[in-house]
Design an enzyme around this catalytic site. Sequence first.
Site, short mmCIF file in Angstrom:
data_model
loop_
_atom_site.label_atom_id
_atom_site.label_comp_id
_atom_site.label_asym_id
_atom_site.label_seq_id
_atom_site.Cartn_x
_atom_site.Cartn_y
_atom_site.Cartn_z
N LYS A 129 0.80 -1.23 0.00
CA LYS A 129 0.00 0.00 0.00
C LYS A 129 0.83 1.29 0.00
O LYS A 129 0.34 2.36 0.33
CB LYS A 129 -0.99 0.06 1.20
CG LYS A 129 -1.90 -1.12 1.38
CD LYS A 129 -2.55 -1.61 0.13
CE LYS A 129 -3.54 -0.64 -0.49
NZ LYS A 129 -4.09 -1.21 -1.77
N ARG A 212 5.83 4.99 3.03
CA ARG A 212 4.81 6.04 3.03
C ARG A 212 4.48 6.35 4.48
O ARG A 212 4.71 5.50 5.36
CB ARG A 212 3.59 5.46 2.30
CG ARG A 212 2.45 6.36 2.06
CD ARG A 212 1.35 5.54 1.38
NE ARG A 212 0.22 6.36 1.01
CZ ARG A 212 -0.91 5.88 0.52
NH1 ARG A 212 -1.05 4.57 0.34
NH2 ARG A 212 -1.91 6.67 0.21
N SER A 220 -4.79 2.97 4.52
CA SER A 220 -4.89 2.42 3.16
C SER A 220 -5.05 0.89 3.20
O SER A 220 -5.84 0.31 2.44
CB SER A 220 -3.64 2.81 2.38
OG SER A 220 -3.64 2.19 1.13
N LYS A 336 -6.81 1.12 -6.86
CA LYS A 336 -5.75 2.04 -6.40
C LYS A 336 -6.32 3.44 -6.26
O LYS A 336 -6.97 3.94 -7.19
CB LYS A 336 -4.58 2.08 -7.38
CG LYS A 336 -3.98 0.73 -7.68
CD LYS A 336 -3.41 0.06 -6.46
CE LYS A 336 -2.89 -1.32 -6.77
NZ LYS A 336 -2.59 -2.12 -5.61
N1 PPS Z 1 -0.66 7.27 -9.80
C1 PPS Z 1 -1.29 6.58 -8.86
N2 PPS Z 1 -2.54 6.12 -9.06
C2 PPS Z 1 -3.18 5.42 -8.08
N3 PPS Z 1 -2.64 5.14 -6.89
C3 PPS Z 1 -1.40 5.57 -6.64
C4 PPS Z 1 -0.67 6.29 -7.61
N4 PPS Z 1 0.54 6.60 -7.09
C5 PPS Z 1 0.56 6.09 -5.87
N5 PPS Z 1 -0.60 5.48 -5.58
C6 PPS Z 1 -0.91 4.86 -4.30
O1 PPS Z 1 -0.69 3.47 -4.39
C7 PPS Z 1 -1.40 2.92 -3.28
C8 PPS Z 1 -1.51 1.43 -3.47
O2 PPS Z 1 -0.22 0.91 -3.19
P1 PPS Z 1 0.27 -0.48 -3.74
O3 PPS Z 1 0.19 -0.49 -5.21
O4 PPS Z 1 1.60 -0.73 -3.15
O5 PPS Z 1 -0.80 -1.46 -3.14
S1 PPS Z 1 -0.66 -3.04 -3.05
O6 PPS Z 1 0.15 -3.34 -1.88
O7 PPS Z 1 -0.07 -3.55 -4.30
O8 PPS Z 1 -2.04 -3.49 -2.88
C9 PPS Z 1 -2.72 3.66 -3.31
O9 PPS Z 1 -3.22 3.69 -2.00
P2 PPS Z 1 -4.74 4.10 -1.70
O10 PPS Z 1 -4.84 5.56 -2.05
O11 PPS Z 1 -4.94 3.88 -0.27
O12 PPS Z 1 -5.59 3.23 -2.57
C10 PPS Z 1 -2.35 5.02 -3.85
O13 PPS Z 1 -2.38 6.02 -2.88
#
Ligand code: PPS
Length: 373
Positions: A129, A212, A220, A336
């Site tokens: 996350k 983060r 998250s 995401k």
């Molecule tokens: N460009 C862009 N678009 C969408 N989301 C973005 C982006 N950059 C960073 N993030 C942040 O990525 C968070 C999800 O992290 P991960 O990809 O590591 O999640 S996972 O562990 O694979 O499930 C996700 O967390 P949440 O906002 O809580 O959904 C996003 O905040």
Amino acid sequence: MSTEYPSVDRKPRTVYMDCPGIFTADRAARERSKSRLCVTTHAACITMKGRGRQLWMLMCVICVVLCFSAYSNSVVWRTMGANRFSPNEELSVAGARKLLEEEEWGTEKPHPPGTDKRLPQSIIFGVRKCGTRAMLEFLGLHPQIRPADHEVHYFDDDVNYNMGIDWYKSQMPYSFHDQVTIEKSPRYFIAEKVPERISNMNSSIKLIVLLRNPTVRVISDYTQVYYNKKAKGKAHDKLENLAIDLSTGEVNTRYKAVRISIYHQHFERWLKVFRPDQFHIVDGDNLIVRPWEEIAQVEEFLGLPHKITREHFYFNSTRGFYCMKLGHEKCLGATKGRRHPFTDPVAVEKLRAFFKPHNQMLFQLINRTFDWK
Ligand SMILES: Nc1ncnc2c1ncn2[C@@H]1O[C@H](COP(=O)(O)OS(=O)(=O)O)[C@@H](OP(=O)(O)O)[C@H]1O
């Protein structure tokens, strides 16, 4: 049998004599009825004789081949699309394996000559996350980076690990020899055996980790589970009830989302196995607001020329995140950047206070600070 082709206004009888293979079955009935239909089929029948018939058969064969190839291509590309752009980024280990088994059953991706599957030279090993998917997708914009299209979970899953290094390699994308293969499995960060296992594969591997604000990461993490349960119609407790021990009023360290965010405890294990210069830490909060800055640092860490620029991104105000320009516009999957459910501010404040000393320990360990409030 007549050798002269009859003209269309001659009687159908001649036609049937010329085309016995085609019209034999109902010839007698048609003879009797003298139907006008016979005259219509007449011209077609003539063209089917001799060379014409061979041509017609050839066209049939081509048709069958084209149809089959269109179908099999659609299966291949659908499989590729499902793997690469699945909105369900949290593929279970079993789910990921199933996809790959399907691939082995005849939908092996087409790949250019000169490419091969290679073990990763770099791994994004966490943290869940913190933007690991965004980082991997963005790195895929670089012509010299080939990201794996799914979380492989080789080093953290004993079943996968026991399948051996050739199995691991088989999960990688095809790449040219001058490209960097990279995979991401965020669970590696917290799984005990992983650093040692990776080191056994390649002790000089380049390791990327995203961090983060730990409190936001907990929220998250909770959000992900919250939406998953909601989709299944299951009951979901409030975050404050999970993250705060109701009997003591203290932060509940038995709650997994909290434990993952105590970064230094996990990082210590990694630093026992790898040199500090083998790690690159990505600021997951900055990745959200200025992805090109974080990507440029990763390019440098991987020893690659700087190719991914500000121009590769545009801000999608509907999503509230940066998306990629790839000829077409591409955002991350719908899982995401989802809206976080409301959390009691008192619980949020308790989490912040709880993580503060842990953050300080991390900063000392990595010799870098973050502005986490
Ligand atoms: N460009 C862009 N678009 C969408 N989301 C973005 C982006 N950059 C960073 N993030 C942040 O990525 C968070 C999800 O992290 P991960 O990809 O590591 O999640 S996972 O562990 O694979 O499930 C996700 O967390 P949440 O906002 O809580 O959904 C996003 O905040």
